[in-house]
Write a protein that holds these residues in place. Structure first.
Motif, mmCIF file in Angstrom:
data_model
loop_
_atom_site.group_PDB
_atom_site.id
_atom_site.type_symbol
_atom_site.label_atom_id
_atom_site.label_comp_id
_atom_site.label_asym_id
_atom_site.label_seq_id
_atom_site.Cartn_x
_atom_site.Cartn_y
_atom_site.Cartn_z
ATOM 1 N N ALA A 5 42.339 -64.674 -23.021
ATOM 2 C CA ALA A 5 43.756 -64.687 -22.653
ATOM 3 C C ALA A 5 43.950 -64.202 -21.224
ATOM 4 O O ALA A 5 44.737 -64.776 -20.462
ATOM 5 C CB ALA A 5 44.557 -63.832 -23.627
ATOM 6 N N VAL A 6 43.243 -63.163 -20.844
ATOM 7 C CA VAL A 6 43.351 -62.634 -19.479
ATOM 8 C C VAL A 6 42.817 -63.665 -18.480
ATOM 9 O O VAL A 6 43.422 -63.908 -17.434
ATOM 10 C CB VAL A 6 42.609 -61.284 -19.358
ATOM 11 N N PHE A 7 41.691 -64.269 -18.787
ATOM 12 C CA PHE A 7 41.110 -65.278 -17.910
ATOM 13 C C PHE A 7 42.065 -66.456 -17.719
ATOM 14 O O PHE A 7 42.270 -66.925 -16.591
ATOM 15 C CB PHE A 7 39.772 -65.761 -18.478
ATOM 16 N N LEU A 8 42.658 -66.946 -18.813
ATOM 17 C CA LEU A 8 43.590 -68.071 -18.709
ATOM 18 C C LEU A 8 44.850 -67.685 -17.936
ATOM 19 O O LEU A 8 45.393 -68.496 -17.179
ATOM 20 C CB LEU A 8 43.954 -68.589 -20.099
ATOM 21 N N ALA A 9 45.314 -66.453 -18.090
ATOM 22 C CA ALA A 9 46.494 -66.002 -17.346
ATOM 23 C C ALA A 9 46.204 -65.938 -15.852
ATOM 24 O O ALA A 9 47.030 -66.369 -15.028
ATOM 25 C CB ALA A 9 46.947 -64.648 -17.862
ATOM 26 N N VAL A 10 45.047 -65.428 -15.472
ATOM 27 C CA VAL A 10 44.682 -65.354 -14.059
ATOM 28 C C VAL A 10 44.482 -66.756 -13.486
ATOM 29 O O VAL A 10 44.962 -67.070 -12.387
ATOM 30 C CB VAL A 10 43.416 -64.485 -13.863
ATOM 31 N N LEU A 11 43.800 -67.601 -14.219
ATOM 32 C CA LEU A 11 43.596 -68.977 -13.772
ATOM 33 C C LEU A 11 44.925 -69.726 -13.680
ATOM 34 O O LEU A 11 45.156 -70.492 -12.741
ATOM 35 C CB LEU A 11 42.630 -69.686 -14.718
ATOM 36 N N GLY A 12 45.816 -69.486 -14.645
ATOM 37 C CA GLY A 12 47.133 -70.107 -14.607
ATOM 38 C C GLY A 12 47.935 -69.656 -13.396
ATOM 39 O O GLY A 12 48.601 -70.464 -12.742
ATOM 40 N N ALA A 13 47.869 -68.366 -13.072
ATOM 41 C CA ALA A 13 48.568 -67.854 -11.888
ATOM 42 C C ALA A 13 48.002 -68.483 -10.617
ATOM 43 O O ALA A 13 48.753 -68.806 -9.688
ATOM 44 C CB ALA A 13 48.458 -66.335 -11.833
ATOM 45 N N MET A 61 51.189 -73.931 -15.927
ATOM 46 C CA MET A 61 52.125 -73.668 -17.028
ATOM 47 C C MET A 61 51.431 -73.753 -18.382
ATOM 48 O O MET A 61 51.702 -72.947 -19.273
ATOM 49 C CB MET A 61 53.288 -74.639 -16.958
ATOM 50 N N VAL A 62 50.549 -74.718 -18.539
ATOM 51 C CA VAL A 62 49.817 -74.844 -19.803
ATOM 52 C C VAL A 62 48.933 -73.624 -20.051
ATOM 53 O O VAL A 62 48.873 -73.106 -21.168
ATOM 54 C CB VAL A 62 48.978 -76.143 -19.816
ATOM 55 N N MET A 63 48.281 -73.143 -19.002
ATOM 56 C CA MET A 63 47.396 -71.989 -19.162
ATOM 57 C C MET A 63 48.160 -70.702 -19.434
ATOM 58 O O MET A 63 47.643 -69.816 -20.117
ATOM 59 C CB MET A 63 46.519 -71.826 -17.926
ATOM 60 N N ASN A 64 49.358 -70.594 -18.904
ATOM 61 C CA ASN A 64 50.159 -69.401 -19.185
ATOM 62 C C ASN A 64 50.792 -69.505 -20.547
ATOM 63 O O ASN A 64 51.016 -68.549 -21.216
ATOM 64 C CB ASN A 64 51.226 -69.181 -18.117
#
Length: 64
Positions: A5-13, A61-64
């Motif tokens: 979840a943290v990885f996807l949030a950082v990648l999404g940002a 947006m999808v990753m967040n």
């Protein structure tokens, strides 16, 4: 699972930031500033840099 979840949030940002930068630079280059008319918007739809920015924003947006 939390690390994913943290990885996807950082990648999404990251994708959101790069997408906004790509679209902003395309608008500035195509219109000579930040003013945008309806005709200018149609030109942006044909601009690969603007479309790449849109793709990055959607991925973010999808990753967040």
């Amino acid at each position: 699972m939390v690390w994913l979840a943290v990885f996807l949030a950082v990648l999404g940002a990251f994708f959101l930031a790069i997408g906004a930068q790509r679209q902003g630079s395309a608008v500035k280059a195509d219109t000579g500033g930040l003013a945008l008319s309806s005709n200018g918007f149609l030109r942006l739809l044909r601009n690969p840099r603007w479309m790449l920015g849109l793709l990055f924003l959607c991925l973010g947006m999808v990753m967040n």
